[in-house]
Design a protein around this motif. Structure first.
Motif, PDB file in Angstrom:
ATOM      1  N   LEU A   1     -26.419 -22.058  -3.902  1.00 39.08           N
ATOM      2  CA  LEU A   1     -27.444 -22.276  -4.919  1.00 39.08           C
ATOM      3  C   LEU A   1     -28.821 -21.832  -4.450  1.00 39.08           C
ATOM      4  O   LEU A   1     -29.753 -21.776  -5.238  1.00 39.08           O
ATOM      5  CB  LEU A   1     -27.486 -23.761  -5.319  1.00 39.08           C
ATOM      6  CG  LEU A   1     -26.220 -24.297  -5.982  1.00 39.08           C
ATOM      7  CD1 LEU A   1     -26.341 -25.790  -6.214  1.00 39.08           C
ATOM      8  CD2 LEU A   1     -25.925 -23.563  -7.278  1.00 39.08           C
ATOM      9  N   GLY A   2     -28.968 -21.561  -3.184  1.00 39.94           N
ATOM     10  CA  GLY A   2     -30.232 -21.129  -2.613  1.00 39.94           C
ATOM     11  C   GLY A   2     -30.039 -20.835  -1.140  1.00 39.94           C
ATOM     12  O   GLY A   2     -28.923 -20.948  -0.619  1.00 39.94           O
ATOM     13  N   SER A   3     -31.097 -20.496  -0.469  1.00 42.28           N
ATOM     14  CA  SER A   3     -30.977 -20.144   0.948  1.00 42.28           C
ATOM     15  C   SER A   3     -30.625 -21.345   1.813  1.00 42.28           C
ATOM     16  O   SER A   3     -30.071 -21.176   2.900  1.00 42.28           O
ATOM     17  CB  SER A   3     -32.276 -19.505   1.448  1.00 42.28           C
ATOM     18  OG  SER A   3     -33.346 -20.433   1.331  1.00 42.28           O
ATOM     19  N   ASP A   4     -30.923 -22.556   1.331  1.00 45.63           N
ATOM     20  CA  ASP A   4     -30.652 -23.740   2.143  1.00 45.63           C
ATOM     21  C   ASP A   4     -29.790 -24.780   1.434  1.00 45.63           C
ATOM     22  O   ASP A   4     -29.712 -25.926   1.845  1.00 45.63           O
ATOM     23  CB  ASP A   4     -31.965 -24.378   2.590  1.00 45.63           C
ATOM     24  CG  ASP A   4     -32.762 -24.962   1.433  1.00 45.63           C
ATOM     25  OD1 ASP A   4     -32.459 -24.640   0.262  1.00 45.63           O
ATOM     26  OD2 ASP A   4     -33.688 -25.746   1.692  1.00 45.63           O
ATOM     27  N   LEU A   5     -29.101 -24.371   0.354  1.00 44.76           N
ATOM     28  CA  LEU A   5     -28.336 -25.329  -0.436  1.00 44.76           C
ATOM     29  C   LEU A   5     -27.051 -24.692  -0.967  1.00 44.76           C
ATOM     30  O   LEU A   5     -27.081 -23.588  -1.523  1.00 44.76           O
ATOM     31  CB  LEU A   5     -29.172 -25.826  -1.622  1.00 44.76           C
ATOM     32  CG  LEU A   5     -28.523 -26.823  -2.575  1.00 44.76           C
ATOM     33  CD1 LEU A   5     -28.224 -28.147  -1.888  1.00 44.76           C
ATOM     34  CD2 LEU A   5     -29.418 -27.039  -3.798  1.00 44.76           C
ATOM     35  N   VAL A   6     -25.933 -25.415  -0.772  1.00 44.27           N
ATOM     36  CA  VAL A   6     -24.661 -25.048  -1.403  1.00 44.27           C
ATOM     37  C   VAL A   6     -24.119 -26.264  -2.133  1.00 44.27           C
ATOM     38  O   VAL A   6     -24.480 -27.406  -1.826  1.00 44.27           O
ATOM     39  CB  VAL A   6     -23.599 -24.535  -0.396  1.00 44.27           C
ATOM     40  CG1 VAL A   6     -23.955 -23.182   0.148  1.00 44.27           C
ATOM     41  CG2 VAL A   6     -23.334 -25.536   0.699  1.00 44.27           C
ATOM     42  N   GLU A   7     -23.253 -25.989  -3.092  1.00 43.82           N
ATOM     43  CA  GLU A   7     -22.604 -27.051  -3.852  1.00 43.82           C
ATOM     44  C   GLU A   7     -21.110 -27.021  -3.569  1.00 43.82           C
ATOM     45  O   GLU A   7     -20.492 -25.954  -3.567  1.00 43.82           O
ATOM     46  CB  GLU A   7     -22.824 -26.848  -5.343  1.00 43.82           C
ATOM     47  CG  GLU A   7     -22.096 -27.866  -6.194  1.00 43.82           C
ATOM     48  CD  GLU A   7     -22.162 -27.567  -7.682  1.00 43.82           C
ATOM     49  OE1 GLU A   7     -21.810 -28.465  -8.468  1.00 43.82           O
ATOM     50  OE2 GLU A   7     -22.527 -26.435  -8.072  1.00 43.82           O
ATOM     51  N   ILE A   8     -20.531 -28.195  -3.329  1.00 41.54           N
ATOM     52  CA  ILE A   8     -19.079 -28.317  -3.323  1.00 41.54           C
ATOM     53  C   ILE A   8     -18.666 -28.441  -4.779  1.00 41.54           C
ATOM     54  O   ILE A   8     -19.168 -29.292  -5.506  1.00 41.54           O
ATOM     55  CB  ILE A   8     -18.602 -29.543  -2.523  1.00 41.54           C
ATOM     56  CG1 ILE A   8     -18.867 -29.336  -1.027  1.00 41.54           C
ATOM     57  CG2 ILE A   8     -17.113 -29.798  -2.790  1.00 41.54           C
ATOM     58  CD1 ILE A   8     -18.445 -30.504  -0.152  1.00 41.54           C
ATOM     59  N   ARG A   9     -17.761 -27.567  -5.187  1.00 40.76           N
ATOM     60  CA  ARG A   9     -17.284 -27.615  -6.564  1.00 40.76           C
ATOM     61  C   ARG A   9     -15.787 -27.383  -6.593  1.00 40.76           C
ATOM     62  O   ARG A   9     -15.194 -26.959  -5.612  1.00 40.76           O
ATOM     63  CB  ARG A   9     -18.018 -26.635  -7.467  1.00 40.76           C
ATOM     64  CG  ARG A   9     -17.944 -25.200  -6.999  1.00 40.76           C
ATOM     65  CD  ARG A   9     -18.352 -24.175  -8.016  1.00 40.76           C
ATOM     66  NE  ARG A   9     -19.663 -24.373  -8.577  1.00 40.76           N
ATOM     67  CZ  ARG A   9     -20.265 -23.521  -9.394  1.00 40.76           C
ATOM     68  NH1 ARG A   9     -19.685 -22.404  -9.710  1.00 40.76           N
ATOM     69  NH2 ARG A   9     -21.445 -23.765  -9.873  1.00 40.76           N
ATOM     70  N   SER A  10     -15.206 -27.677  -7.729  1.00 42.72           N
ATOM     71  CA  SER A  10     -13.765 -27.486  -7.942  1.00 42.72           C
ATOM     72  C   SER A  10     -12.926 -28.169  -6.868  1.00 42.72           C
ATOM     73  O   SER A  10     -11.911 -27.639  -6.425  1.00 42.72           O
ATOM     74  CB  SER A  10     -13.425 -25.986  -8.005  1.00 42.72           C
ATOM     75  OG  SER A  10     -14.141 -25.353  -9.041  1.00 42.72           O
ATOM     76  N   LEU A  11     -13.346 -29.366  -6.460  1.00 43.69           N
ATOM     77  CA  LEU A  11     -12.605 -30.131  -5.462  1.00 43.69           C
ATOM     78  C   LEU A  11     -11.555 -30.969  -6.187  1.00 43.69           C
ATOM     79  O   LEU A  11     -11.897 -31.830  -7.003  1.00 43.69           O
ATOM     80  CB  LEU A  11     -13.549 -31.034  -4.668  1.00 43.69           C
ATOM     81  CG  LEU A  11     -12.929 -31.853  -3.540  1.00 43.69           C
ATOM     82  CD1 LEU A  11     -12.416 -30.945  -2.430  1.00 43.69           C
ATOM     83  CD2 LEU A  11     -13.946 -32.839  -2.985  1.00 43.69           C
ATOM     84  N   GLY A  12     -10.286 -30.685  -5.908  1.00 44.59           N
ATOM     85  CA  GLY A  12      -9.226 -31.416  -6.583  1.00 44.59           C
ATOM     86  C   GLY A  12      -7.953 -31.456  -5.763  1.00 44.59           C
ATOM     87  O   GLY A  12      -7.705 -30.577  -4.936  1.00 44.59           O
ATOM     88  N   ILE A  13      -7.151 -32.476  -6.036  1.00 46.82           N
ATOM     89  CA  ILE A  13      -5.884 -32.696  -5.347  1.00 46.82           C
ATOM     90  C   ILE A  13      -4.803 -32.921  -6.407  1.00 46.82           C
ATOM     91  O   ILE A  13      -5.030 -33.625  -7.400  1.00 46.82           O
ATOM     92  CB  ILE A  13      -5.960 -33.947  -4.429  1.00 46.82           C
ATOM     93  CG1 ILE A  13      -7.137 -33.863  -3.463  1.00 46.82           C
ATOM     94  CG2 ILE A  13      -4.640 -34.164  -3.689  1.00 46.82           C
ATOM     95  CD1 ILE A  13      -7.094 -32.736  -2.479  1.00 46.82           C
ATOM     96  N   VAL A  14      -3.636 -32.362  -6.189  1.00 43.83           N
ATOM     97  CA  VAL A  14      -2.495 -32.531  -7.085  1.00 43.83           C
ATOM     98  C   VAL A  14      -2.074 -34.005  -7.089  1.00 43.83           C
ATOM     99  O   VAL A  14      -2.061 -34.660  -6.043  1.00 43.83           O
ATOM    100  CB  VAL A  14      -1.325 -31.629  -6.614  1.00 43.83           C
ATOM    101  CG1 VAL A  14      -0.041 -31.954  -7.355  1.00 43.83           C
ATOM    102  CG2 VAL A  14      -1.688 -30.158  -6.782  1.00 43.83           C
ATOM    103  N   ASP A  15      -1.735 -34.524  -8.280  1.00 48.10           N
ATOM    104  CA  ASP A  15      -1.221 -35.895  -8.376  1.00 48.10           C
ATOM    105  C   ASP A  15      -0.041 -36.067  -7.418  1.00 48.10           C
ATOM    106  O   ASP A  15       0.766 -35.163  -7.249  1.00 48.10           O
ATOM    107  CB  ASP A  15      -0.774 -36.202  -9.809  1.00 48.10           C
ATOM    108  CG  ASP A  15      -1.948 -36.378 -10.759  1.00 48.10           C
ATOM    109  OD1 ASP A  15      -3.068 -36.680 -10.288  1.00 48.10           O
ATOM    110  OD2 ASP A  15      -1.746 -36.194 -11.974  1.00 48.10           O
ATOM    111  N   GLY A  16       0.036 -37.226  -6.810  1.00 49.02           N
ATOM    112  CA  GLY A  16       1.082 -37.498  -5.839  1.00 49.02           C
ATOM    113  C   GLY A  16       0.620 -37.259  -4.408  1.00 49.02           C
ATOM    114  O   GLY A  16       1.244 -37.732  -3.463  1.00 49.02           O
TER     115      GLY A  16
END
Length: 166
Positions: free
Chosen positions: A62-77
């Motif tokens: 998102l910038g020179s000093d910032l990132v975003e964790i996105r699309s973090l998911g785990i399959v059911d089970g």
């Protein structure tokens, strides 16, 4: 269960798409097209049990000093076995290797992120996120996600984090 975390490969796109779509259908993750996933495949890490992709997450700069964790998911089970935390650890190491000191996420699972060293913060401190993604989001005016932040380097004991450092 022998789970391996690794960088995503182009052949993972269909499994990534299915996993993300499951969350998007519940309204808790933004959908991603197969084309968008292919374009950003190098930003993803995946968790794999045998031949099965069971989790994913990505970093979005998102910038020179910032990132975003996105699309973090785990399959059911597979939830509740520490796989999400392992993915976060890999993503944090990636951010650190890139020299990016701040990692944020917008989430409905703030307790998970707090367990992984993140602090709840005001969304408004991330104008980079607002102008990158939020401006096109249908929930823009009524966002109910919680913003969390973690630094790739810990703040030394006795020091306080100033607003300028965030």
């Amino acid at each position: 269960m022998s789970v391996v975390c690794r960088k995503a490969l182009p052949e993972d796109v269909d499994a990534l798409y299915e996993l993300i779509q499951g969350y998007a259908a519940k309204g808790i993750m933004l959908p991603r097209s197969r084309e968008a996933l292919m374009r950003s495949i190098d930003t993803f890490v995946v968790a794999q049990d045998g031949e099965r992709l069971i989790g994913c997450g990505s970093l979005c700069r998102l910038g020179s000093d910032l990132v975003e964790i996105r699309s973090l998911g785990i399959v059911d089970g597979y939830k509740g076995h520490g796989i999400g935390s392992r993915l976060v650890d890999v993503l944090m190491e990636e951010a650190k290797a890139l020299g990016i000191p701040k990692v944020m996420a917008l989430t409905y699972e703030s307790a998970f992120f707090q367990k992984n060293g993140f602090k709840i913060v005001d969304k408004e401190i991330f104008p980079e996120k607002v102008w990158t993604d939020c401006v096109n989001c249908p929930k823009q005016l009524c966002c109910d996600e919680i913003a969390v932040l973690r630094l790739t380097e810990p703040v030394p004991a006795g020091e306080r984090l100033s607003f300028a450092q965030i």
